[in-house]
Design an enzyme around this catalytic site. Structure first.
Site, mmCIF file in Angstrom:
data_model
loop_
_atom_site.group_PDB
_atom_site.id
_atom_site.type_symbol
_atom_site.label_atom_id
_atom_site.label_comp_id
_atom_site.label_asym_id
_atom_site.label_seq_id
_atom_site.Cartn_x
_atom_site.Cartn_y
_atom_site.Cartn_z
ATOM 1 N N ASP A 128 21.424 1.065 10.736
ATOM 2 C CA ASP A 128 21.435 2.777 10.551
ATOM 3 C C ASP A 128 22.444 3.266 9.786
ATOM 4 O O ASP A 128 23.672 2.822 9.462
ATOM 5 C CB ASP A 128 21.771 3.424 11.930
ATOM 6 C CG ASP A 128 21.249 4.947 12.013
ATOM 7 O OD1 ASP A 128 20.234 5.136 11.471
ATOM 8 O OD2 ASP A 128 22.165 5.548 12.762
ATOM 9 N N HIS A 135 24.837 16.328 6.773
ATOM 10 C CA HIS A 135 25.181 15.988 7.934
ATOM 11 C C HIS A 135 26.746 15.370 7.974
ATOM 12 O O HIS A 135 27.377 15.851 8.551
ATOM 13 C CB HIS A 135 24.059 14.850 8.398
ATOM 14 C CG HIS A 135 24.576 14.102 9.805
ATOM 15 N ND1 HIS A 135 24.602 14.778 11.058
ATOM 16 C CD2 HIS A 135 24.815 12.620 9.935
ATOM 17 C CE1 HIS A 135 24.944 13.617 11.911
ATOM 18 N NE2 HIS A 135 25.375 12.712 11.119
ATOM 19 N N GLU A 201 19.439 12.395 16.986
ATOM 20 C CA GLU A 201 19.451 12.665 15.497
ATOM 21 C C GLU A 201 18.123 12.260 14.865
ATOM 22 O O GLU A 201 17.453 11.397 14.983
ATOM 23 C CB GLU A 201 20.480 11.475 15.021
ATOM 24 C CG GLU A 201 21.802 11.796 15.243
ATOM 25 C CD GLU A 201 22.954 10.732 14.611
ATOM 26 O OE1 GLU A 201 22.419 9.632 14.139
ATOM 27 O OE2 GLU A 201 24.074 11.064 14.433
ATOM 28 N N GLU A 203 15.833 11.516 12.030
ATOM 29 C CA GLU A 203 16.056 10.317 10.697
ATOM 30 C C GLU A 203 14.606 10.073 10.636
ATOM 31 O O GLU A 203 13.547 10.131 11.313
ATOM 32 C CB GLU A 203 16.667 9.137 10.955
ATOM 33 C CG GLU A 203 18.135 9.567 11.682
ATOM 34 C CD GLU A 203 19.123 8.301 11.709
ATOM 35 O OE1 GLU A 203 18.795 7.259 10.908
ATOM 36 O OE2 GLU A 203 20.226 8.197 12.495
ATOM 37 N N ASP A 233 17.696 8.600 16.934
ATOM 38 C CA ASP A 233 18.952 7.758 16.937
ATOM 39 C C ASP A 233 19.641 8.432 18.062
ATOM 40 O O ASP A 233 20.741 9.296 17.542
ATOM 41 C CB ASP A 233 19.572 7.769 15.584
ATOM 42 C CG ASP A 233 20.936 6.606 15.929
ATOM 43 O OD1 ASP A 233 21.103 5.869 16.869
ATOM 44 O OD2 ASP A 233 22.015 7.135 15.030
ATOM 45 N N ARG A 237 27.802 11.419 22.071
ATOM 46 C CA ARG A 237 29.078 11.902 21.235
ATOM 47 C C ARG A 237 30.240 11.716 21.844
ATOM 48 O O ARG A 237 31.355 11.411 20.858
ATOM 49 C CB ARG A 237 28.516 13.433 20.777
ATOM 50 C CG ARG A 237 27.452 13.923 20.170
ATOM 51 C CD ARG A 237 27.456 13.065 18.700
ATOM 52 N NE ARG A 237 26.105 13.330 18.210
ATOM 53 C CZ ARG A 237 25.514 12.670 17.165
ATOM 54 N NH1 ARG A 237 26.342 11.820 16.690
ATOM 55 N NH2 ARG A 237 24.417 13.185 16.507
ATOM 56 N N GLN A 240 31.019 8.037 21.564
ATOM 57 C CA GLN A 240 31.116 7.621 20.184
ATOM 58 C C GLN A 240 32.741 8.182 19.567
ATOM 59 O O GLN A 240 33.221 7.532 18.725
ATOM 60 C CB GLN A 240 30.296 8.558 19.366
ATOM 61 C CG GLN A 240 30.068 8.254 17.577
ATOM 62 C CD GLN A 240 29.042 8.919 17.037
ATOM 63 O OE1 GLN A 240 28.232 9.613 17.605
ATOM 64 N NE2 GLN A 240 29.029 9.107 15.712
ATOM 65 N N LYS A 253 25.376 4.466 20.404
ATOM 66 C CA LYS A 253 24.272 4.390 19.778
ATOM 67 C C LYS A 253 23.215 3.302 19.976
ATOM 68 O O LYS A 253 22.238 3.015 19.636
ATOM 69 C CB LYS A 253 24.395 4.175 18.150
ATOM 70 C CG LYS A 253 25.508 4.989 17.491
ATOM 71 C CD LYS A 253 24.557 6.256 16.984
ATOM 72 C CE LYS A 253 25.610 7.244 16.249
ATOM 73 N NZ LYS A 253 24.704 8.404 15.651
ATOM 74 N N THR A 257 16.712 3.975 20.737
ATOM 75 C CA THR A 257 16.454 4.497 19.364
ATOM 76 C C THR A 257 14.955 4.497 19.495
ATOM 77 O O THR A 257 14.206 3.688 19.502
ATOM 78 C CB THR A 257 16.730 3.625 18.079
ATOM 79 O OG1 THR A 257 18.151 3.470 18.035
ATOM 80 C CG2 THR A 257 16.378 4.116 16.980
ATOM 81 N N GLU A 363 25.774 19.306 15.165
ATOM 82 C CA GLU A 363 25.686 20.327 14.044
ATOM 83 C C GLU A 363 25.204 21.792 14.593
ATOM 84 O O GLU A 363 25.807 22.677 14.266
ATOM 85 C CB GLU A 363 24.920 19.705 12.998
ATOM 86 C CG GLU A 363 25.332 18.493 12.272
ATOM 87 C CD GLU A 363 24.483 17.698 11.522
ATOM 88 O OE1 GLU A 363 24.544 18.164 10.282
ATOM 89 O OE2 GLU A 363 23.754 17.055 12.066
HETATM 90 CA CA CA Z 1 22.377 7.820 13.100
#
Ligand code: CA
Length: 421
Positions: A128, A135, A201, A203, A233, A237, A240, A253, A257, A363
């Site tokens: 990834d 971002h 996320e 993607e 993904d 948080r 993380q 993560k 996915t 975000e």
């Molecule tokens: Ca990602």
């Protein structure tokens, strides 16, 4: 600019349909009466290429490639076979096909409404990236302040980490809220708890269709890519934030996915090629692009609380990326790292420049400080149990659409403490 190619499968000609003859995306499906087969979407139908190959009506390789429920065998055949197969399907499904061809293919068409979709390929390995500038700037601003938003390497390297192929699931798979080590700023020590800041996320995933053993150029990397899927993904948080230094994300993560079930081929996306943005600093020569390597693909995210209608919470476009998948793949090989058929490369979160175009709740809600309001009136900083998150994508041409379908998943509540005695 190419136009709508008309098919004798009527539904494929409907205005705005995601799967016209121009698309022909590749998936794996099963029905109540048949086990998993490879199939190609055409309009509201799926052309069963496994039974079509068994019947001898198509022969993409010397040996059968659709006898297993995955597109890896076909991808291994390489670019010339990909093109020949696409051309022959295009001819056979075209409005100009003869009655005998139509009668043969009719027997191998299955309504999509009767099909359950599965992972379209065996995921060899999953990497990834973190290649969206908006971002990376947003996240960096939140974590390190606006002066240090982009790390010093970011404009030179497509930053990535090696993920887990085992975590990749097909759209529609439920996602379980994970437990993990969390460290609140108010506490001296971490605690083992269910994640409270679970996120998505947005993607795009690039699928490697040809292997390499040693460094490749950006042009060679582009030619190795078989196609693309939408990719979510899922990200914890809080896990993380505590674990990510110095080696990057790990358990945050690794829960799951989600990818969309249809591989949209590079060939289908050709009319939509777009350049990467202007560079602040020149890239090293090995990362320079020989031509436009992004695609004009409109992307959207919806969130539906349990039992509630969905609200669109973000709209953006794949053109917003700073590095293309071809650049990422080329960079991936610089060390000599071998790449294999079935490797999956996540683009990184595709956020745009505006608040409405941000590709994660981190975000959109600015770290949970500015919760967004849904149509139901409910507010969200991060995902709640029962929320269904859906990614959609489509490239819009002159009179036709190349649709990706959807990548969707529902967040289930955490189980009881897995280590409780
Ligand atoms: Ca990602």
């Amino acid at each position: 600019m190419s136009q709508l190619k008309k098919s004798w499968v009527e539904s494929a000609n409907a205005s705005g349909h995601p799967f016209p003859l121009n698309n022909l995306p590749c998936g794996v499906f099963s029905t109540a009466t048949a086990e998993s087969h490879c199939g190609v979407a055409i309009g509201d139908m799926i052309l069963d290429v496994t039974t079509l190959e068994e019947a001898g009506a198509i022969r993409p390789g010397e040996a059968p490639v659709f006898d297993l429920p995955a597109w890896n065998g076909f991808m291994e055949l390489g670019q010339e076979s990909w093109e020949r197969f696409r051309q022959s399907l295009t001819d056979m499904l075209s409005i100009g096909a003869d009655t005998e061809t139509r009668a043969t293919l009719q027997k191998h068409l299955v309504p999509q409404a009767e099909a359950e979709m599965h992972l379209p390929f065996a995921v060899a390995e999953f990497t990834d990236f973190y290649a969206g500038r908006h971002h990376a700037t947003n996240v960096g601003t939140m974590f390190r302040g606006p002066e240090n938003a982009l790390p010093p390497n970011w404009l030179h390297i497509p930053i990535g980490y090696n993920g887990r192929a085992s975590s990749v699931v097909v759209s529609g798979t439920d996602i379980r809220r994970p437990w993990g080590q969390l460290k609140s700023p108010d506490h001296d020590r971490p605690a083992f708890l269910p994640s409270r800041r679970f996120d998505f996320e947005l993607e795009l995933g690039a699928i490697v269709g040809q292997p390499s053993n040693g460094p490749v150029t950006v042009a060679e990397a582009d030619a190795m890519i078989f196609g693309y899927v939408l990719l979510n993904d899922w990200s914890a948080r809080d896990i993380q934030a505590w674990e990510y230094q110095p080696l990057g994300p790990f358990q945050a993560k690794a829960t799951a996915t989600t990818i969309s079930p249809w591989i949209v081929t590079r060939a289908a996306l050709e009319p939509f090629r777009s350049p990467t943005p202007a560079r602040d600093v020149p890239l090293l020569p090995y990362l320079e692009e020989p031509g436009p390597m992004l695609y004009d693909i409109d992307l959207a995210v919806t969130l539906a609380p349990k039992g509630q209608p969905a609200t669109t919470i973000a709209r953006t476009n794949y053109r917003e990326m700073y590095y293309s998948s071809a650049q990422q793949l080329a960079h991936h090989t610089t060390s000599g790292c071998p790449m294999n058929v079935g490797d999956l490369l996540g683009s990184g979160t595709i956020s745009g420049p505006t608040k409405e175009s941000r590709g994660s709740l981190l975000e959109l809600s600015w770290g949970g400080k500015e919760p967004i309001t849904l149509e139901s009136g409910e507010r969200r900083g991060f995902l709640e149990d029962g929320d269904t998150l859906t990614l959609t994508g489509a490239a819009h041409g002159d009179g036709f659409t190349i649709g990706f379908g959807a990548a969707t998943g529902t967040l289930l509540p955490a189980l009881k403490d897995p280590y409780a005695r």
